[in-house]
Design an enzyme around this catalytic site. Sequence first.
Site, mmCIF file in Angstrom:
data_model
loop_
_atom_site.group_PDB
_atom_site.id
_atom_site.type_symbol
_atom_site.label_atom_id
_atom_site.label_comp_id
_atom_site.label_asym_id
_atom_site.label_seq_id
_atom_site.Cartn_x
_atom_site.Cartn_y
_atom_site.Cartn_z
ATOM 1 C CB CYS A 31 -37.504 -7.682 -115.951
ATOM 2 S SG CYS A 31 -36.923 -5.995 -115.659
ATOM 3 C CD GLU A 55 -40.267 -5.343 -113.391
ATOM 4 O OE1 GLU A 55 -41.350 -5.461 -113.982
ATOM 5 O OE2 GLU A 55 -39.472 -4.388 -113.618
ATOM 6 C CD GLU A 109 -37.695 6.607 -117.417
ATOM 7 O OE1 GLU A 109 -38.658 5.911 -117.740
ATOM 8 O OE2 GLU A 109 -37.669 7.845 -117.614
#
Length: 163
Positions: free
Chosen positions: A115, A75, A64
């Site tokens: 993702c 992912e 983050e």
Amino acid sequence: MKKKQIGFELSIFETSDELSKDEKKLLETAEAARYDAYAPYSNFQVGAALLLENGQIIIGNNQENASYPSGLCAERVAVFQAGARYPGVAIVSIAISAASKEHLLEVPAAPCGNCRQSIIEYEQRQKSPITLIMRAEKGPIYSCTSVADILPLAFGSSFLGDS
């Protein structure tokens, strides 16, 4: 007007003992990667582990940033790392482990839309399915045989004129 039902088959395992030895190892690797996630804002930690056709396992975890769009999901960290380190080597499967520091997760978290799009492009390019294995902190394990299962009507290079 015509209507068409689109669906897929989801395998649900009660414990990791029901998985193959390789799937169990991959899920354990994803769980270990989850613990190193950098998630100080959401407190939602995700780990991913990819099995490549050459036997290599690549990990990723969410990273983050205070400027939210600048972060990256587990992912995509794993998929992009595999593409950079082992270009042209097919991804066989991806295991995803998710947990929250704020409440107990009992249902697996599937990949987000970004993702899914990133993984489907690898699947389309390699012309072979990527198995998804997903688990939360507690509860069942979900598995499907292709990311296309959870992203029907996927956008791909064919829409841009590429085959």
